[in-house]
Motif scaffolding. Structure first.
Motif, PDB file in Angstrom:
ATOM      1  N   GLU A  40       0.789  -1.269   0.119  1.00 58.38           N
ATOM      2  CA  GLU A  40       0.124   0.186   0.012  1.00 58.38           C
ATOM      3  C   GLU A  40       0.847   1.044  -0.006  1.00 58.38           C
ATOM      4  N   ILE A  41       1.913   1.213   0.791  1.00 58.26           N
ATOM      5  CA  ILE A  41       3.125   2.301   0.887  1.00 58.26           C
ATOM      6  C   ILE A  41       3.440   2.783  -0.488  1.00 58.26           C
ATOM      7  N   THR A  42       3.673   1.607  -1.447  1.00 60.04           N
ATOM      8  CA  THR A  42       4.313   1.973  -2.479  1.00 60.04           C
ATOM      9  C   THR A  42       3.400   2.546  -3.765  1.00 60.04           C
ATOM     10  N   ARG A  43       2.000   2.663  -3.146  1.00 57.00           N
ATOM     11  CA  ARG A  43       1.188   3.363  -4.255  1.00 57.00           C
ATOM     12  C   ARG A  43       0.557   4.823  -3.389  1.00 57.00           C
ATOM     13  N   LEU A  44       1.327   5.082  -2.401  1.00 57.85           N
ATOM     14  CA  LEU A  44       0.815   6.647  -1.840  1.00 57.85           C
ATOM     15  C   LEU A  44       1.316   7.752  -2.492  1.00 57.85           C
ATOM     16  N   GLU A  46       2.590  10.340  -1.232  1.00 56.53           N
ATOM     17  CA  GLU A  46       3.694  10.937  -1.048  1.00 56.53           C
ATOM     18  C   GLU A  46       5.054  10.259  -1.238  1.00 56.53           C
ATOM     19  N   TYR A  47       4.751   8.864  -1.347  1.00 60.69           N
ATOM     20  CA  TYR A  47       5.941   7.788  -1.416  1.00 60.69           C
ATOM     21  C   TYR A  47       6.384   7.647  -2.784  1.00 60.69           C
ATOM     22  N   TYR A  48       7.302   8.432  -3.320  1.00 58.94           N
ATOM     23  CA  TYR A  48       7.847   8.555  -4.774  1.00 58.94           C
ATOM     24  C   TYR A  48       8.846   7.513  -5.166  1.00 58.94           C
ATOM     25  N   PRO A  49       9.415   6.862  -3.965  1.00 60.16           N
ATOM     26  CA  PRO A  49      10.564   6.102  -4.580  1.00 60.16           C
ATOM     27  C   PRO A  49      10.122   4.928  -5.800  1.00 60.16           C
ATOM     28  N   THR A  50       9.127   4.301  -5.348  1.00 58.76           N
ATOM     29  CA  THR A  50       8.748   3.066  -6.206  1.00 58.76           C
ATOM     30  C   THR A  50       8.425   3.635  -7.804  1.00 58.76           C
ATOM     31  N   ARG A  51       7.466   4.687  -7.726  1.00 53.67           N
ATOM     32  CA  ARG A  51       7.534   5.396  -9.012  1.00 53.67           C
ATOM     33  C   ARG A  51       8.592   5.895  -9.730  1.00 53.67           C
ATOM     34  N   ARG A  52       9.585   6.260  -8.963  1.00 54.57           N
ATOM     35  CA  ARG A  52      10.670   6.992  -9.710  1.00 54.57           C
ATOM     36  C   ARG A  52      11.756   5.552 -10.284  1.00 54.57           C
ATOM     37  N   GLU A  53      11.666   4.628  -9.506  1.00 52.53           N
ATOM     38  CA  GLU A  53      12.545   3.446  -9.573  1.00 52.53           C
ATOM     39  C   GLU A  53      11.713   3.001 -10.957  1.00 52.53           C
ATOM     40  N   THR A  54      10.571   2.841 -11.013  1.00 54.49           N
ATOM     41  CA  THR A  54       9.906   2.053 -12.105  1.00 54.49           C
ATOM     42  C   THR A  54      10.270   2.920 -13.378  1.00 54.49           C
ATOM     43  N   GLU A  55      10.104   4.272 -13.407  1.00 55.14           N
ATOM     44  CA  GLU A  55      10.443   4.960 -14.402  1.00 55.14           C
ATOM     45  C   GLU A  55      11.781   4.792 -14.992  1.00 55.14           C
ATOM     46  N   VAL A 195       9.966  13.518   4.691  1.00 56.87           N
ATOM     47  CA  VAL A 195       9.392  13.246   6.023  1.00 56.87           C
ATOM     48  C   VAL A 195       7.846  13.044   5.575  1.00 56.87           C
ATOM     49  N   ALA A 196       7.559  13.598   4.464  1.00 58.00           N
ATOM     50  CA  ALA A 196       6.043  13.234   3.939  1.00 58.00           C
ATOM     51  C   ALA A 196       5.975  11.970   3.565  1.00 58.00           C
ATOM     52  N   ALA A 197       6.970  11.224   2.887  1.00 57.46           N
ATOM     53  CA  ALA A 197       6.793  10.242   2.148  1.00 57.46           C
ATOM     54  C   ALA A 197       7.099   8.899   3.228  1.00 57.46           C
ATOM     55  N   ARG A 201      -0.438  11.031   4.673  1.00 58.84           N
ATOM     56  CA  ARG A 201      -1.926  11.795   5.291  1.00 58.84           C
ATOM     57  C   ARG A 201      -2.727  10.506   5.754  1.00 58.84           C
ATOM     58  N   ALA A 202      -2.685   9.429   4.898  1.00 60.18           N
ATOM     59  CA  ALA A 202      -3.613   8.306   5.257  1.00 60.18           C
ATOM     60  C   ALA A 202      -3.356   7.419   6.407  1.00 60.18           C
ATOM     61  N   GLY A 203      -2.150   7.731   6.919  1.00 61.78           N
ATOM     62  CA  GLY A 203      -1.471   6.827   8.046  1.00 61.78           C
ATOM     63  C   GLY A 203      -1.192   5.482   7.819  1.00 61.78           C
ATOM     64  N   VAL A 204      -0.956   5.215   6.552  1.00 63.43           N
ATOM     65  CA  VAL A 204      -0.411   4.017   6.170  1.00 63.43           C
ATOM     66  C   VAL A 204       0.875   3.488   6.742  1.00 63.43           C
ATOM     67  N   THR A 205       1.771   4.254   6.481  1.00 62.91           N
ATOM     68  CA  THR A 205       3.073   4.319   7.151  1.00 62.91           C
ATOM     69  C   THR A 205       3.068   4.015   8.739  1.00 62.91           C
TER      70      THR A 205
END
Ligand code: SAH
Ligand code: AVI
Length: 315
Positions: A40-44, A46-55, A195-197, A201-205
């Motif tokens: 779930e975190i990877t789709r948040l 605020e959590y940019y690492p997964t999207r950036r690494e995918t790119e 910090v936001a990552a 806001r949704a509290g998943v982390t």
């Protein structure tokens, strides 16, 4: 979890919980619920690492495959291997057969993803391995000379400097000269974004972090230990350029771990360190790789230079 996992968590808890500050290695986040929360975190947003690494992998997988010529892909901390499929696409594009060995401590996730990948890629022989990549002596499978070890997601950042050096040195000693590693590493950026990552806001982390208390409670048969007694705390540590996740006791905690025969007390306001996530500068990362026996071949970043993927060869 398995009996082996139980005995390991007992060892890690004994070594970490009575220290100042208390801490636990991050591998204990990843029980079934923790692994789902990480997904779930990877789709948040605020959590940019997964999207950036995918790119990065979308743009450069073919080039990576050409540069390595590997026929066996070993993946450490593979999780669902979703991004790795971009590499598998590139490896099998010319009709080539390869072996894929995803390795992880999370047996459930591994079995599921190995099944999915095996069905989707007839040219790929999938051999999942439940393995702790921090354990000394866990050798690397596959024929020497033909392997590419993939370590994605920025998980290298979950080691401190000493652990990272030990890990890379051990990895080097398990490989033959000329073989390759592909390393995803998150980069230093504005602390507010970092910090936001880790404090979405949704509290998943926060749920992911606090799940560690539930893992401790169930695996070590604890009484007096409640998830709601802990608050998720995230800090940027500028000295060690790392995000730190902590759990702060909201009230006095007095727990008993029956499996250890020990009491654990944490006064209200006291904190336990649950994860570090080091953010890198590329010259330093390259220096570390070199010091551990790897020669960086090429590093790719996404357009915003948020995240990096480095291919390095074994010297
Ligand atoms: N590589 C994936 C998953 C990253 S999450 C990605 O890039 O999205 C970190 C993964 O490493 C989880 O699947 C977790 O179960 C695994 N992991 C954490 N500590 C580990 C350890 N000590 N040994 C093996 N796997 C570990
Ligand atoms: C797996 N690892 C790279 C993640 C990270 O970003 O350090 C784990 C994580 N912890 C909180 N959010 C994600």
């Amino acid at each position: 979890m398995t009996t082996t996992a139980q005995s390991h968590i007992a060892v890690d808890a004994e070594a970490g919980l009575w220290r100042t500050p208390p801490s636990l290695p991050p591998r204990w986040f990843y029980d079934d619920r923790g692994s789902r929360l990480f997904e779930e975190i990877t789709r948040l947003p605020e959590y940019y690492p997964t999207r950036r690494e995918t790119e990065i992998l979308q743009a450069h997988s073919s080039e990576i495959v050409q540069l390595t010529g590997a026929t066996t892909l070993l993946e450490l901390g593979a999780g669902t291997s979703v991004k790795t499929r971009l590499l598998l696409d590139a490896f099998t594009a010319g009709g080539r057969r390869i072996q894929f060995v995803p390795m992880d401590v999370s047996a459930t996730v591994l079995a599921e993803s190995a099944g999915i990948i095996g069905r989707a890629y007839p040219l790929v022989t999938v051999c999942p391995l439940v393995v702790d990549f921090t354990e000394p002596g866990a050798g690397l499978p596959g024929r020497p000379g033909e392997r590419l070890v993939v370590f994605l997601g920025g998980t290298i950042g979950n080691f401190d400097d000493r652990e990272r050096g030990e890990f890379l040195t051990r990895l080097r000693s398990g490989l033959a000269a000329g073989e390759h590693i592909l390393l995803g590493a998150d980069l230093v950026k504005a602390p507010s974004r970092l910090v936001a990552a880790y404090d979405d806001r949704a509290g998943v982390t926060a749920d992911f972090n606090r799940n560690l208390i539930e893992v401790l409670r169930s695996e070590l048969d604890a009484e007096g230990l409640y998830v709601d007694d802990f608050q998720h705390v995230v800090r940027w540590n500028p000295v060690d350029h790392r995000i730190e996740m902590w759990l702060r006791a909201r009230r006095d905690v007095a727990a008993r771990f029956r499996a250890l025969g020990r009491d654990w007390c944490l006064p209200a306001g006291a904190e336990m360190l649950t994860e570090i996530s080091v953010k890198f500068r590329l010259p330093e990362l390259h220096g570390e790789l070199q010091a551990c026996g790897f020669d960086p071949v090429q590093t790719w970043t996404d357009e915003s230079s948020d995240f990096s993927v480095t291919l390095a060869s074994v010297r």
